[in-house]
Design a protein around this motif. Structure first.
Motif, short mmCIF file in Angstrom:
data_model
loop_
_atom_site.label_atom_id
_atom_site.label_comp_id
_atom_site.label_asym_id
_atom_site.label_seq_id
_atom_site.Cartn_x
_atom_site.Cartn_y
_atom_site.Cartn_z
N SER A 19 0.84 -1.19 0.00
CA SER A 19 0.00 0.00 0.00
C SER A 19 0.88 1.25 0.00
O SER A 19 0.60 2.24 -0.71
N GLN A 20 1.95 1.21 0.76
CA GLN A 20 2.86 2.35 0.78
C GLN A 20 3.50 2.57 -0.60
O GLN A 20 3.66 3.70 -1.05
N SER A 22 2.28 1.72 -3.46
CA SER A 22 1.26 2.25 -4.38
C SER A 22 1.06 3.74 -4.18
O SER A 22 0.94 4.53 -5.14
N GLN A 23 1.02 4.13 -2.91
CA GLN A 23 0.85 5.56 -2.63
C GLN A 23 2.06 6.37 -3.14
O GLN A 23 1.91 7.47 -3.70
N ARG A 27 2.09 9.28 -5.92
CA ARG A 27 2.67 10.61 -5.72
C ARG A 27 3.68 10.95 -6.81
O ARG A 27 3.73 12.07 -7.32
#
Length: 426
Positions: A19-20, A22-23, A27
């Motif tokens: 998830s990190q 992907s974020q 960005r």
């Protein structure tokens, strides 16, 4: 149970890590899109700037070109204005032509003959014959000189010993126009009328001339009389010879053969030479001797009568010069020759009487002088054939007595000589 407790944290950590990531990727993608938008905006502004600069450059260049073109036009206009032909103050000098239009139009036939030396009929014939060569057209700048005026002023110039300015003032034209008209008229007359009026006689005409001379002067086989005159001229610039003595003057020797009616049928002229009153007679050129030889020896042995000063030729009949040893027959022949020579003498007197330009010094070019002399001879033949009057005051003496339109010899002297021959024979 224990295995599940071990893997569950790992799976949770992997999911958290995923998830990190992907974020973080979202960005980074957002940041890339933002940078791309900034670059596009910057490029757009740069293009607009260059487009504006190019427009300003073109406008400034166009202004420079326009100013340069205006400057060049101004310089060209100033140059042309400074170097153009100055417009004359008077394009056509105002003159009055009352003498030709009013005075000459009211002349009687006698007055017309006195001024122009030809009858009105001969004048009309000249205008009609020379019209194809002398005809001119009017232009937008000025009117041409009428044909009748050009012919009239030329005849007046040939008939009177006056200068060009006098003729120009009478006919209300310029001096240069008078010169041009005279030269052009002479050239056209020589081209058109001379082949018709001054020609070598054919066999039939030679027989008639021979018969007339034999009937009038008892000289057989005579086809003409040779005589000459000096046309005084100014010194040409190309003439290098010096004046031999104080009595000499520069002249063109004009020589012609005259028939029984006083008409010229052969003309010859020499180059300018120094002559005086004591100069003997000369044959102008060898071509003249050749022509006379061919004419006189064509069918029979004909002769041409000449003065005693001419050189001896087989076609030339001259009077005997040794008068102290002459027989009666030779003296009679001399008297007949002298009487026959009066035909040429009288023809030359009528020629000089009609066309007084031959009696004074001519200041024109040598070739123009020769053309004027030939023109006068052609006009003389034309006037004689048309029976135009030749007034006695033109030649300063009464005309010779004629019989059948031929000069008549002194009958008393011939009768005395015939009586002397008869006495000597007895």
């Amino acid at each position: 149970m224990e295995a599940a407790d071990v893997f569950l944290p790992v799976i949770a950590w992997c999911r958290t890590r995923q998830s990190q990531d992907s974020q973080a990727e979202a960005r980074r993608q957002k940041r890339r899109l933002k940078l791309l938008a900034v670059q596009r905006l910057r490029l757009k502004k740069l293009r607009e700037t260059w487009r504006l600069r190019e427009k300003v450059y073109k406008q400034s260049k166009l202004r420079r070109l326009c100013s340069h073109d205006t400057w060049m036009k101004a310089i060209t206009h100033q140059f042309l204005r400074d170097h153009r032909r100055k417009r004359p103050k008077v394009w056509l000098h105002p003159r009055t032509s009352d003498w030709w239009e009013n005075t000459a139009a009211t002349f009687t036939d006698q007055e017309w003959l006195q001024h122009f030396r030809v009858s009105r009929e001969t004048f009309s014939y000249l205008c009609a014959t020379l019209n194809p060569k002398l005809r001119r057209q009017d232009t937008n700048y000025r009117l041409c000189i009428p044909l009748e005026k050009r012919v009239a002023l030329t005849l007046y110039k040939l008939a009177h010993p006056c200068d060009y300015r006098t003729v120009a003032d009478l006919f209300a034209v310029g001096v240069a126009s008078v010169c041009h008209c005279v030269h052009e008229f002479c050239t056209v007359v020589i081209e058109v009328l001379k082949p018709q009026l001054v020609v070598t006689p054919n066999k039939f005409q030679l027989d008639n001339i021979e018969e007339c001379f034999h009937h009038t002067y008892q000289i057989p086989q005579c086809i003409g009389v040779l005589d000459s005159m000096n046309i005084t001229i100014s010194r040409p610039p190309h003439l290098n010879s010096e004046k031999p003595d104080g009595d000499s003057y520069l002249a063109i020797l004009f020589q012609a053969v005259v028939d029984d009616k006083g008409l010229f049928w052969d003309l010859s002229m020499s180059c300018p030479t120094w002559v005086n009153d004591n100069s003997g007679e000369l044959l102008v050129c060898e071509d003249f001797s050749t022509r006379m030889h061919n004419v006189c020896r064509t069918d029979s042995s004909c002769v041409v009568i000449g003065d005693a000063g001419y050189p001896s030729k087989n076609w030339l009949l001259k009077p005997s010069t040794n008068v102290s040893w002459l027989t009666a027959e030779q003296e009679l022949l001399n008297t007949q020759i002298i009487a026959a020579r009066s035909v040429a003498h009288y023809a030359f007197e009528r020629l000089k009487g009609r066309w007084r330009c031959l009696s004074r010094r001519n200041d024109c070019n040598v070739e123009i002088v020769k053309d004027m002399v030939e023109t006068c001879c052609v006009l003389h033949n034309l006037c004689e054939k048309n029976n135009d009057m030749c007034l006695p005051d033109w030649i300063g003496q009464e005309p010779l007595q004629t019989v059948d339109e031929n000069p008549q010899k002194n009958s008393e002297s011939f009768d005395d000589l015939l009586q002397l021959i008869q006495d000597s024979a007895e």
